[in-house]
Design a protein around this motif. Structure first.
Motif, PDB file in Angstrom:
ATOM      1  N   CYS A 130       0.800  -1.276  -0.125  1.00 37.34           N
ATOM      2  CA  CYS A 130       0.044   0.079   0.080  1.00 37.34           C
ATOM      3  C   CYS A 130       0.808   1.409  -0.136  1.00 37.34           C
ATOM      4  O   CYS A 130       0.471   2.171  -0.770  1.00 37.34           O
ATOM      5  CB  CYS A 130      -1.108   0.049   1.320  1.00 37.34           C
ATOM      6  SG  CYS A 130      -2.157  -1.239   1.072  1.00 37.34           S
ATOM      7  N   HIS A 173      -1.741   3.502  -2.311  1.00 35.77           N
ATOM      8  CA  HIS A 173      -2.911   3.006  -2.155  1.00 35.77           C
ATOM      9  C   HIS A 173      -3.569   3.815  -1.122  1.00 35.77           C
ATOM     10  O   HIS A 173      -3.149   4.297   0.013  1.00 35.77           O
ATOM     11  CB  HIS A 173      -3.077   1.555  -1.786  1.00 35.77           C
ATOM     12  CG  HIS A 173      -4.307   1.091  -1.721  1.00 35.77           C
ATOM     13  ND1 HIS A 173      -4.653   0.303  -0.807  1.00 35.77           N
ATOM     14  CD2 HIS A 173      -5.181   0.876  -2.664  1.00 35.77           C
ATOM     15  CE1 HIS A 173      -6.147  -0.103  -0.988  1.00 35.77           C
ATOM     16  NE2 HIS A 173      -6.272   0.207  -2.319  1.00 35.77           N
ATOM     17  N   CYS A 206      -5.549   3.913   1.485  1.00 33.52           N
ATOM     18  CA  CYS A 206      -6.165   3.120   2.548  1.00 33.52           C
ATOM     19  C   CYS A 206      -5.513   3.538   4.022  1.00 33.52           C
ATOM     20  O   CYS A 206      -4.764   4.504   3.988  1.00 33.52           O
ATOM     21  CB  CYS A 206      -5.960   1.779   2.522  1.00 33.52           C
ATOM     22  SG  CYS A 206      -4.346   0.996   2.595  1.00 33.52           S
ATOM     23  N   TRP A 218      -4.044  -5.918  -2.724  1.00 30.87           N
ATOM     24  CA  TRP A 218      -3.378  -5.195  -2.008  1.00 30.87           C
ATOM     25  C   TRP A 218      -2.984  -5.460  -0.506  1.00 30.87           C
ATOM     26  O   TRP A 218      -3.795  -6.335   0.039  1.00 30.87           O
ATOM     27  CB  TRP A 218      -4.332  -3.726  -1.564  1.00 30.87           C
ATOM     28  CG  TRP A 218      -4.513  -2.873  -3.049  1.00 30.87           C
ATOM     29  CD1 TRP A 218      -5.428  -3.284  -4.122  1.00 30.87           C
ATOM     30  CD2 TRP A 218      -3.670  -1.989  -3.561  1.00 30.87           C
ATOM     31  NE1 TRP A 218      -5.207  -2.258  -5.034  1.00 30.87           N
ATOM     32  CE2 TRP A 218      -4.137  -1.962  -5.094  1.00 30.87           C
ATOM     33  CE3 TRP A 218      -2.435  -1.397  -3.179  1.00 30.87           C
ATOM     34  CZ2 TRP A 218      -3.484  -0.724  -5.658  1.00 30.87           C
ATOM     35  CZ3 TRP A 218      -1.806  -0.714  -4.088  1.00 30.87           C
ATOM     36  CH2 TRP A 218      -2.088  -0.265  -5.147  1.00 30.87           C
ATOM     37  N   CYS A 273      -3.268  -4.292   2.307  1.00 31.67           N
ATOM     38  CA  CYS A 273      -4.601  -4.071   3.467  1.00 31.67           C
ATOM     39  C   CYS A 273      -5.432  -5.124   3.382  1.00 31.67           C
ATOM     40  O   CYS A 273      -6.242  -5.112   4.387  1.00 31.67           O
ATOM     41  CB  CYS A 273      -4.938  -2.356   3.219  1.00 31.67           C
ATOM     42  SG  CYS A 273      -5.878  -2.087   1.518  1.00 31.67           S
ATOM     43  N   SER A 295      -8.784  -5.137  -2.029  1.00 32.20           N
ATOM     44  CA  SER A 295      -8.155  -4.415  -0.862  1.00 32.20           C
ATOM     45  C   SER A 295      -9.015  -4.462   0.386  1.00 32.20           C
ATOM     46  O   SER A 295     -10.190  -5.202   0.567  1.00 32.20           O
ATOM     47  CB  SER A 295      -8.312  -2.754  -1.349  1.00 32.20           C
ATOM     48  OG  SER A 295      -9.574  -2.218  -1.446  1.00 32.20           O
TER      49      SER A 295
END
Length: 151
Positions: free
Chosen positions: A66, A71, A73, A115, A117, A148
């Motif tokens: 990530c 990303h 998140c 991903w 996460c 994700s």
């Protein structure tokens, strides 16, 4: 204590970052193998050098960190120091990822991104849920998959 502003220290620290065989990647590999899927690793001939290549399914899988791939998140935080460097670096990574996905789909490959996460952190999914979604996608003809964490 190492001087973090020393270029040699910085390059040694960056060299310690794994590009392959990360824990999330190994978890996905073991689970897919247990389900009977066979794959090649890190094919240098394909754009972006996908983590897993399943030629039988005309599919590639990227297991994305990530932070490194920007990303949006809970696991991503902009570094407090050297902000200009990090913004250029991470935005460049993100642009390269988009180019590679476009090249792969243009060559007839199906592309999945898993991903970090989805596999760790507060919003992670159950590992079985991630692998089941990935296996279902591989057996389908859907062109893209993005898994994700919940959020």
């Amino acid at each position: 204590m190492p001087d973090v502003h020393d270029p040699m220290t910085r390059s040694r620290n960056m060299a310690a970052i794994r590009g392959a065989d990360t824990r999330p990647e190994l978890m996905i590999r073991r689970a897919l193998h247990a389900l009977g899927f066979r794959f090649r690793l890190q094919d240098r001939k394909l754009p972006g050098r996908p983590d897993l290549v399943l030629a039988r399914y005309r599919a590639v899988i990227f297991v994305q960190g990530c932070f490194w791939h920007l990303h949006g998140c809970d696991l991503f935080r902009w570094p407090a120091t050297r902000q200009e460097f990090w913004q250029g670096k991470l935005r460049g990574n993100q642009a390269r990822d988009q180019r590679n996905i476009a090249l792969l789909t243009g060559q007839g490959w199906r592309v999945a991104q898993i991903w970090e996460c989805a596999l760790k952190g507060r919003q992670k999914l159950a590992p079985g849920q991630v692998v089941a979604a990935l296996a279902d996608w591989l057996r389908s003809d859907a062109p893209l998959l993005d898994i994700s964490g919940q959020g």
